[in-house]
Scaffold this motif. Structure first.
Motif, mmCIF file in Angstrom:
data_model
loop_
_atom_site.group_PDB
_atom_site.id
_atom_site.type_symbol
_atom_site.label_atom_id
_atom_site.label_comp_id
_atom_site.label_asym_id
_atom_site.label_seq_id
_atom_site.Cartn_x
_atom_site.Cartn_y
_atom_site.Cartn_z
ATOM 1 N N ASP A 150 54.904 9.382 6.184
ATOM 2 C CA ASP A 150 54.852 10.724 6.758
ATOM 3 C C ASP A 150 56.130 10.984 7.534
ATOM 4 O OD1 ASP A 150 51.296 11.083 7.599
ATOM 5 O OD2 ASP A 150 52.386 11.321 5.716
ATOM 6 N N THR A 189 48.359 15.654 11.391
ATOM 7 C CA THR A 189 47.770 15.572 10.056
ATOM 8 C C THR A 189 46.254 15.654 10.144
ATOM 9 O OG1 THR A 189 47.744 13.157 10.179
ATOM 10 C CG2 THR A 189 49.676 14.176 9.167
ATOM 11 N N ARG A 234 55.230 14.358 3.131
ATOM 12 C CA ARG A 234 54.523 13.109 2.853
ATOM 13 C C ARG A 234 55.083 12.539 1.558
ATOM 14 N NH1 ARG A 234 48.255 12.572 3.740
ATOM 15 N NH2 ARG A 234 49.073 12.249 5.838
ATOM 16 N N LEU A 273 55.328 18.907 7.586
ATOM 17 C CA LEU A 273 55.143 17.479 7.316
ATOM 18 C C LEU A 273 55.533 17.229 5.868
ATOM 19 C CD1 LEU A 273 53.959 14.616 7.967
ATOM 20 C CD2 LEU A 273 51.771 15.503 7.118
ATOM 21 N N PRO A 280 57.190 13.885 9.821
ATOM 22 C CA PRO A 280 56.861 15.153 10.471
ATOM 23 C C PRO A 280 58.092 15.854 11.020
ATOM 24 C CG PRO A 280 56.301 13.331 11.905
ATOM 25 C CD PRO A 280 56.807 12.728 10.630
ATOM 26 N N GLY A 332 52.670 19.499 13.655
ATOM 27 C CA GLY A 332 53.150 18.278 13.024
ATOM 28 C C GLY A 332 52.075 17.228 12.866
#
Length: 181
Positions: free
Chosen positions: A38, A68, A47, A45, A40, A66
């Protein structure tokens, strides 16, 4: 099913294992697992699952910028096909569904698979070292290597199957912003 089926599915259906734009990070965890990186940023974000990068933005529902925790939703999917030549980088759940992924994907093979699914592929931008094509029905962009030696170093071996060649797919990009354009 094969890896080519996966790429054609993403190009035409705009999702990965049923997860796509509007999905939360938790939905992607369920679909692909949690073995990812991840990255951020300010309300965004990124991923990274290796073969795939998924982009999320803050929905503003919780004031989070930011996290999840579901206050973020997916707004883009990038299949980084070019990474496959460097070794395995495919999430295990994709391998269990589609089998082993080849190190390279030829554009003509992907185009044929997309056409077989009843979709079309149109040139979008044929300038530069990477040509861009579009699947109009989905808006997905397909980036294809036009010049594997863009800097003219002359050390590119066009006979080496282990490196990128002209006509290889570089990436697939899915964004709701491109749909219908």
């Amino acid at each position: 099913m094969s890896d080519l089926d996966f790429h054609a599915h993403v190009a035409t259906r705009r999702d990965v294992l049923g997860t796509g734009a509007g999905s939360t990070p938790g939905a992607w965890d369920t679909a692909l697992g949690t073995d990812c990186l991840d990255d951020p940023g300010d309300g965004v974000l990124r991923r990274d699952y290796g073969l795939l990068e998924v982009l999320f933005s803050d929905t503003g529902d919780s004031g989070d910028t930011g996290g999840t925790d579901g206050s973020m939703t997916c707004f883009g999917i990038m299949v980084q096909v070019h990474r496959l030549v460097h070794g395995p980088c495919t999430p295990p759940l994709l391998v269990s569904r589609y089998g082993t992924f080849a190190p390279r994907v030829r554009f003509e093979d992907l185009r044929s698979a997309v056409l077989a699914l009843g979709h079309t592929v149109e040139p979008d931008d044929l300038s530069g070292d990477i040509h861009r094509y579009r699947v109009p029905e989905s808006g997905t962009r397909i980036h294809v290597i036009a010049d594997p030696d863009p800097y003219g170093d002359g050390d590119h071996d066009t006979g080496d199957p282990d490196i990128h060649q002209a006509g290889d797919v570089w990436s697939l990009d899915v964004s709701p912003f491109w749909r219908g354009r």
